[in-house]
Each structure stands twice: as structure tokens, then as C-alpha cells.
Design a protein around this motif. Structure first.
Motif: not given
Length: 183
Positions: A17-34
Motif C-alpha cells: 500500500r505504501i509503494v502504491a500510494v507513493a507511486a501515485a503521489l510521485v506521479a502527481k506531485e513529484g519525487a519530493q512529496v512528503s
């Protein structure tokens, strides 16, 4: 390379779940997402996130490698397509992924625990698939003589870099490059 401990089922679900959420947020907000935002949206605490991924770089590396592995798996899952269409569609996927996630590789290299380009690049994985697709397209005469997998990888990467965070334009420019500018 250190072997990963076997996780309990709930631990494995949390990690996925962490990896899936991280992938979605990185795609949306960039690699510096909190990281806190990733943990919150994954429904886990910050300590759980850090237990699975001790650093931002460790999490981003998994996100990047998983994405590239999925691209490579999809290439193999397209039986019945014409070789030229198969090649063009996959190059388009790679170009759009790279344009959308370009900041991911830069973030991995910039961090205090930065990895070498060889550690994150995944070029070998991509080229292995691309060589098969190029051979198929070449065998039916659907590819310009002399075009190599390396040439096409360079083309896709150049277009992705030129259109960072603009996957729509990256897709359009790749299609133009693949079909040519002449009528």
C-alpha cells in the motif's frame, strides 16, 4: 545485497500500500512529496513507513524499479499485435512514464544516500525488452534498416526529458518521430 526479511501478511499489505500510494503521489506531485502524506494516504503511521523504508531514497528506488518492471511485463503481455504497433505502443508507454516520473531518478541521485545512475537507471531491463521488440519489427520489415534498440531508447529518453511533466506532449512528439514528418 541484504536479503529482505519475510513479512507477515499485514506487513506485506502495508508495504504494498505504501509503494502504491507513493507511486501515485510521485506521479502527481513529484519525487519530493512528503513522506508523512504518503503514510497518511496509505493508512499507516510514519513509523510503519520508516520500518519498511528507512530513507526517502529507499522508497523512491522501489517505486522506480517497480514502474520499470511493470513496463517490461506489459511488453510481454501483448500477443497478437502487429510487431510495429507493439513496438510503437511500448515506446510510447516508456516515454510517457519517463516524462511523468523524470524527477524520480533525479531525486534518488540528489539525496544524501544517493544511488549511482547504474543502481536506478534500469536501462538493461528496458533494453532487453526493446531488443526483442526491435527484432520482431525488423523481421517483418516494419523498421528502418539500421535502427537499433539503443537508437530508439535514446529517442524516447530525449523526448521524455524535453517534455518533463508533460506526458501529452511527450506522446504526441514521439508519435510524430515514429511516423516521420513527411506525408
Amino acid at each position: 545485497m541484504e536479503q529482505m526479511k519475510r513479512l507477515r501478511a499485514d506487513g506485506q499489505r502495508n508495504r504494498e500500500r505504501i509503494v502504491a500510494v507513493a507511486a501515485a503521489l510521485v506521479a502527481k506531485e513529484g519525487a519530493q512529496v512528503s513522506l508523512e502524506e504518503i503514510a497518511r494516504k496509505a493508512g499507516v503511521g510514519s513509523a510503519t513507513l520508516h520500518r519498511h523504508f528507512p530513507s526517502r531514497q529507499a522508497l523512491l528506488e522501489v517505486v522506480f524499479r517497480d514502474g520499470v518492471a511493470q513496463l517490461c511485463e506489459r511488453a510481454a503481455a501483448q500477443p497478437g499485435k502487429a510487431p510495429a504497433a507493439e513496438l510503437a505502443d511500448w515506446l510510447e508507454e516508456v516515454t510517457v512514464y519517463t516524462a511523468t516520473h523524470r524527477g524520480l531518478a533525479a531525486a534518488l541521485l540528489a539525496g544524501p544516500d544517493g544511488l549511482s545512475a547504474e543502481d536506478i537507471c534500469c536501462t538493461d531491463m528496458l533494453l532487453k525488452v526493446l531488443k526483442v521488440l526491435v527484432a520482431r519489427a525488423s523481421s517483418v520489415g516494419a523498421l528502418q534498416a539500421g535502427a537499433t534498440a539503443q537508437d530508439l531508447m535514446m529517442l524516447a529518453n530525449a523526448i521524455a526529458v524535453a517534455n518533463e511533466n508533460d506526458p501529452v506532449t511527450a506522446r504526441r512528439v514521439l508519435r510524430l518521430a515514429l511516423t516521420g514528418i513527411r506525408r
